[in-house]
Design an enzyme around this catalytic site. Structure first.
Site, mmCIF file in Angstrom:
data_model
loop_
_atom_site.group_PDB
_atom_site.id
_atom_site.type_symbol
_atom_site.label_atom_id
_atom_site.label_comp_id
_atom_site.label_asym_id
_atom_site.label_seq_id
_atom_site.Cartn_x
_atom_site.Cartn_y
_atom_site.Cartn_z
ATOM 1 N N THR A 50 -1.258 7.940 -0.927
ATOM 2 C CA THR A 50 -2.247 7.962 -1.922
ATOM 3 C C THR A 50 -3.250 6.530 -1.457
ATOM 4 O OG1 THR A 50 -1.549 6.445 -3.117
ATOM 5 C CG2 THR A 50 -1.353 8.386 -4.233
ATOM 6 N N ARG A 70 0.935 -1.224 -0.357
ATOM 7 C CA ARG A 70 0.047 -0.196 -0.265
ATOM 8 C C ARG A 70 1.072 1.280 0.352
ATOM 9 N NH1 ARG A 70 -4.989 1.513 4.411
ATOM 10 N NH2 ARG A 70 -2.811 1.505 5.766
ATOM 11 N N ASP A 85 -1.232 -2.896 13.063
ATOM 12 C CA ASP A 85 -1.162 -3.513 11.517
ATOM 13 C C ASP A 85 -1.320 -5.660 12.175
ATOM 14 O OD1 ASP A 85 0.782 -4.288 9.714
ATOM 15 O OD2 ASP A 85 0.466 -2.777 9.091
ATOM 16 N N ASP A 95 2.661 -6.999 11.221
ATOM 17 C CA ASP A 95 3.499 -6.036 12.309
ATOM 18 C C ASP A 95 3.078 -7.750 13.478
ATOM 19 O OD1 ASP A 95 5.077 -4.551 10.013
ATOM 20 O OD2 ASP A 95 3.597 -2.168 11.962
#
Length: 210
Positions: A109, A105, A201, A204
């Site tokens: 944006t 990602r 996340d 992570d």
């Protein structure tokens, strides 16, 4: 609730998800829970796999017994967090073929950028199960399914742990033919594109990289 969306509200799924959400849950526990919850979600996402019959002999008699039809299913992991679903699903479907789609990602944006694509052959003849724990904007999942369709996949379903309404809406807009199975539909995305309340996340937390 949209017709294409299934929320698995089984008590064990919801309990395990709560433990995974907690910020104090250690990496090893998070990883184990992700494996366990993937097995529970797999029961729902594979519910409509095609069956045929074959003749077998039991200790008492011969019979026509149900068995999966067609080619082995394909499990497609959206890297990297999708890999956390693979071990649990392969415990249940050890004969499945496995593929990987690498989409990173862009933090500005929020759009996905492809960096890896390796999938089984004859996707048009397989049930294809795409796995990714977090459905945030939905852009990565939609892009991955675009690539799979370009490679022949027709019978596709998406399995996620937690989804945001924005991601569900985007998936339905881009791929209304793809059923979506999740454990929870959360409240919203924050300004950085993370699911709230979410669990952070997933990659992570699973790999201990932050």
């Amino acid at each position: 609730m949209p017709d294409h969306l299934t929320i698995v509200d089984h008590p064990l799924v919801q309990h395990k998800l709560t433990v995974m959400r907690e910020v104090a849950t250690p990496t090893a526990t998070f990883r184990q829970l992700l494996r366990e919850i993937s097995q529970l979600l797999a029961f729902e996402v594979t519910r409509d796999l095609d069956l045929t019959t074959r003749q077998i002999e039991t200790p008492l008699c011969e019979m026509q017994a149900p068995t999966l039809a067609g080619r082995d299913p394909a499990l497609i992991s959206i890297l990297r967090a999708g890999n956390g679903f693979l071990d649990g699903m392969l415990d249940l479907i050890p004969f499945a073929r496995v593929g990987f789609v690498g989409l990173q990602r862009d933090e500005e944006t929020l759009e996905p950028m492809q960096y890896y694509f390796k999938v089984p052959d004859r996707l048009d003849e397989r049930a294809v199960i795409v796995v990714d724990p977090m459905l945030a904007t939905g852009h990565s999942s939609a892009a991955a399914i675009d690539l799979l369709k370009q490679n022949g996949a027709k019978n596709i379903r998406l399995m996620c742990l937690v989804a945001a309404p924005e991601g569900v809406a985007h998936m339905h807009e881009k791929h209304p033919d793809v059923p979506l199975v999740i454990a929870a539909l959360d409240d919203h995305l924050n300004e950085k594109g993370y699911i709230v309340p979410g669990l952070g996340d997933a990659g992570d937390r699973m790999f201990g990289t932050k």
